[in-house]
Write a protein that holds these residues in place. Sequence first.
Motif, PDB file in Angstrom:
ATOM      1  N   UNK A   1       5.598  39.053 -32.587  1.00  0.00           N
ATOM      2  CA  UNK A   1       4.441  38.313 -33.141  1.00  0.00           C
ATOM      3  C   UNK A   1       4.772  37.940 -34.671  1.00  0.00           C
ATOM      4  N   UNK A   2       5.127  39.090 -35.466  1.00  0.00           N
ATOM      5  CA  UNK A   2       5.566  38.827 -36.632  1.00  0.00           C
ATOM      6  C   UNK A   2       6.495  37.801 -36.902  1.00  0.00           C
ATOM      7  N   UNK A   3       7.665  37.852 -36.152  1.00  0.00           N
ATOM      8  CA  UNK A   3       8.732  36.922 -35.939  1.00  0.00           C
ATOM      9  C   UNK A   3       8.139  35.415 -35.878  1.00  0.00           C
ATOM     10  N   UNK A   4       7.271  35.238 -35.055  1.00  0.00           N
ATOM     11  CA  UNK A   4       6.784  33.807 -34.628  1.00  0.00           C
ATOM     12  C   UNK A   4       5.646  33.410 -35.780  1.00  0.00           C
ATOM     13  N   UNK A   5       5.530  34.049 -37.017  1.00  0.00           N
ATOM     14  CA  UNK A   5       4.920  33.704 -38.066  1.00  0.00           C
ATOM     15  C   UNK A   5       5.698  32.915 -39.150  1.00  0.00           C
ATOM     16  N   UNK A   6       7.241  33.115 -38.809  1.00  0.00           N
ATOM     17  CA  UNK A   6       8.105  32.511 -39.935  1.00  0.00           C
ATOM     18  C   UNK A   6       8.271  31.031 -39.549  1.00  0.00           C
ATOM     19  N   UNK A   7       8.218  30.168 -40.612  1.00  0.00           N
ATOM     20  CA  UNK A   7       8.156  28.873 -40.654  1.00  0.00           C
ATOM     21  C   UNK A   7       9.183  28.171 -39.787  1.00  0.00           C
ATOM     22  N   UNK A   8      10.491  28.848 -39.457  1.00  0.00           N
ATOM     23  CA  UNK A   8      11.328  28.225 -38.827  1.00  0.00           C
ATOM     24  C   UNK A   8      11.161  28.050 -37.109  1.00  0.00           C
ATOM     25  N   UNK A   9      10.005  28.721 -36.769  1.00  0.00           N
ATOM     26  CA  UNK A   9       9.331  28.670 -35.422  1.00  0.00           C
ATOM     27  C   UNK A   9       8.454  27.489 -35.309  1.00  0.00           C
ATOM     28  N   UNK A  10       8.145  26.804 -36.081  1.00  0.00           N
ATOM     29  CA  UNK A  10       7.187  25.799 -36.163  1.00  0.00           C
ATOM     30  C   UNK A  10       7.773  24.439 -35.091  1.00  0.00           C
TER      31      UNK A  10
ATOM     32  N   UNK B   1       0.619  35.806 -24.546  1.00  0.00           N
ATOM     33  CA  UNK B   1      -0.586  34.693 -24.451  1.00  0.00           C
ATOM     34  C   UNK B   1      -1.651  34.646 -25.273  1.00  0.00           C
ATOM     35  N   UNK B   2      -1.964  35.959 -25.303  1.00  0.00           N
ATOM     36  CA  UNK B   2      -3.303  36.037 -26.305  1.00  0.00           C
ATOM     37  C   UNK B   2      -2.957  35.784 -27.816  1.00  0.00           C
ATOM     38  N   UNK B   3      -1.887  36.162 -28.170  1.00  0.00           N
ATOM     39  CA  UNK B   3      -1.551  36.020 -29.582  1.00  0.00           C
ATOM     40  C   UNK B   3      -1.487  34.635 -29.894  1.00  0.00           C
ATOM     41  N   UNK B   4      -0.735  33.852 -28.935  1.00  0.00           N
ATOM     42  CA  UNK B   4      -0.341  32.350 -29.133  1.00  0.00           C
ATOM     43  C   UNK B   4      -1.673  31.631 -29.156  1.00  0.00           C
ATOM     44  N   UNK B   5      -2.724  32.151 -27.973  1.00  0.00           N
ATOM     45  CA  UNK B   5      -3.868  31.310 -28.019  1.00  0.00           C
ATOM     46  C   UNK B   5      -4.851  31.376 -29.471  1.00  0.00           C
ATOM     47  N   UNK B   6      -4.653  32.488 -30.014  1.00  0.00           N
ATOM     48  CA  UNK B   6      -5.297  32.515 -31.292  1.00  0.00           C
ATOM     49  C   UNK B   6      -4.865  31.468 -32.432  1.00  0.00           C
ATOM     50  N   UNK B   7      -3.655  31.050 -32.076  1.00  0.00           N
ATOM     51  CA  UNK B   7      -2.872  29.989 -33.141  1.00  0.00           C
ATOM     52  C   UNK B   7      -2.997  28.587 -32.418  1.00  0.00           C
ATOM     53  N   UNK B   8      -3.708  28.579 -31.373  1.00  0.00           N
ATOM     54  CA  UNK B   8      -3.704  27.335 -30.651  1.00  0.00           C
ATOM     55  C   UNK B   8      -2.270  26.904 -30.067  1.00  0.00           C
ATOM     56  N   UNK B   9      -1.558  27.770 -29.640  1.00  0.00           N
ATOM     57  CA  UNK B   9      -0.215  27.549 -29.160  1.00  0.00           C
ATOM     58  C   UNK B   9       0.230  28.228 -27.782  1.00  0.00           C
ATOM     59  N   UNK B  10       1.206  27.842 -27.061  1.00  0.00           N
ATOM     60  CA  UNK B  10       1.359  28.401 -25.926  1.00  0.00           C
ATOM     61  C   UNK B  10       2.948  28.205 -25.506  1.00  0.00           C
ATOM     62  N   UNK B  11       3.362  28.900 -24.463  1.00  0.00           N
ATOM     63  CA  UNK B  11       4.748  28.948 -24.105  1.00  0.00           C
ATOM     64  C   UNK B  11       4.853  27.836 -23.401  1.00  0.00           C
ATOM     65  N   UNK B  12       5.815  26.852 -23.472  1.00  0.00           N
ATOM     66  CA  UNK B  12       6.116  25.480 -22.498  1.00  0.00           C
ATOM     67  C   UNK B  12       6.778  25.759 -21.220  1.00  0.00           C
ATOM     68  N   UNK B  13       7.599  26.739 -21.163  1.00  0.00           N
ATOM     69  CA  UNK B  13       8.371  26.850 -19.977  1.00  0.00           C
ATOM     70  C   UNK B  13       9.128  28.371 -20.001  1.00  0.00           C
ATOM     71  N   UNK B  14       9.094  28.529 -18.686  1.00  0.00           N
ATOM     72  CA  UNK B  14      10.025  30.045 -18.714  1.00  0.00           C
ATOM     73  C   UNK B  14      10.965  29.811 -17.570  1.00  0.00           C
ATOM     74  N   UNK B  15      12.216  29.823 -18.047  1.00  0.00           N
ATOM     75  CA  UNK B  15      13.370  29.895 -17.276  1.00  0.00           C
ATOM     76  C   UNK B  15      14.141  31.062 -16.663  1.00  0.00           C
TER      77      UNK B  15
END
Length: 218
Positions: free
Chosen positions: A69-78, A97-111
Amino acid sequence: MRLVLLGPPGAGKGTQSVELCREYGVPHISTGDILREAVKSGLPLGIKAKAYMDKGDLVPDEIVTCIVVERLKDPDTKKGYILDGFPRTVKQAVDLDAELKKIGSKIDMVLYFETSVDVAIERLSGRRVCKTCGFNYHVKNIPPKKEGVCDKCGSVLFQRPDDKPETVRNRLKVYEDQTAPLIEYYTKSGLLKKVSGDLAVDELFKVLSKIFSDSKLA
Ligand code: AP5
């Protein structure tokens, strides 16, 4: 491109992540690499994690989820990212999923890299890693030009302590018990795409690239 790579130890998630991140210009977020770096640096996180990693057990969910969650706050993940080795339990997936939802984001695909046990064991037992740059080799499949020496930086190659046979057996069991349930979790959410982890590195890369272009992710 917000991707999760899922599959057993030795499926080739790390190897493909490196290639995909180079091709598509997104960061590679490997919880295994982050934890190993913390162990190497003697950080409190590393000291805590080492006991689990040495046995091939999972590091507790709350520790790992917090790191991601901390790493996903870095600008390079935009513009996207590849999560390699996370989530690894249904709890981690639900919390992500819950953390991403908070910022209006989500996973696109799981390989999901479906991989036979024999292939996984053969790859893990032959893996050698550069002590300095971390590049992964395999004694037969992806050998360095000079035995025991990294092609990229000339440093010495070593075997990961958790690639010893008894630890590999436990890692595969832990995968079946705690991580494989994610296949159902992500199938239900409609995000799962299955590929064969048994393919050669280049063949699998082509399959993945086609999936991205077909689904307009790249
Ligand atoms: P981590 O580092 O994530 O290990 P893993 O998931 O067990 O994955 P591996 O790195 O072993 O396999 P890989 O699929 O990436 O394969 P690779 O490309 O390297 O985790 C280590 C530990 O950290 C865990 O046990 C746990 O303790 C902890 N941890 C990490 N994340 C956690 C989380 N979310 N929650 C809790 N704990 C966590 O390839 C393997 C070998 O095969 C290499 O030698 C490579 O050169 C070769 N190879 C790769 N692809 C091919 C191919 N297509 N053909 C032939 N050879 C290939």
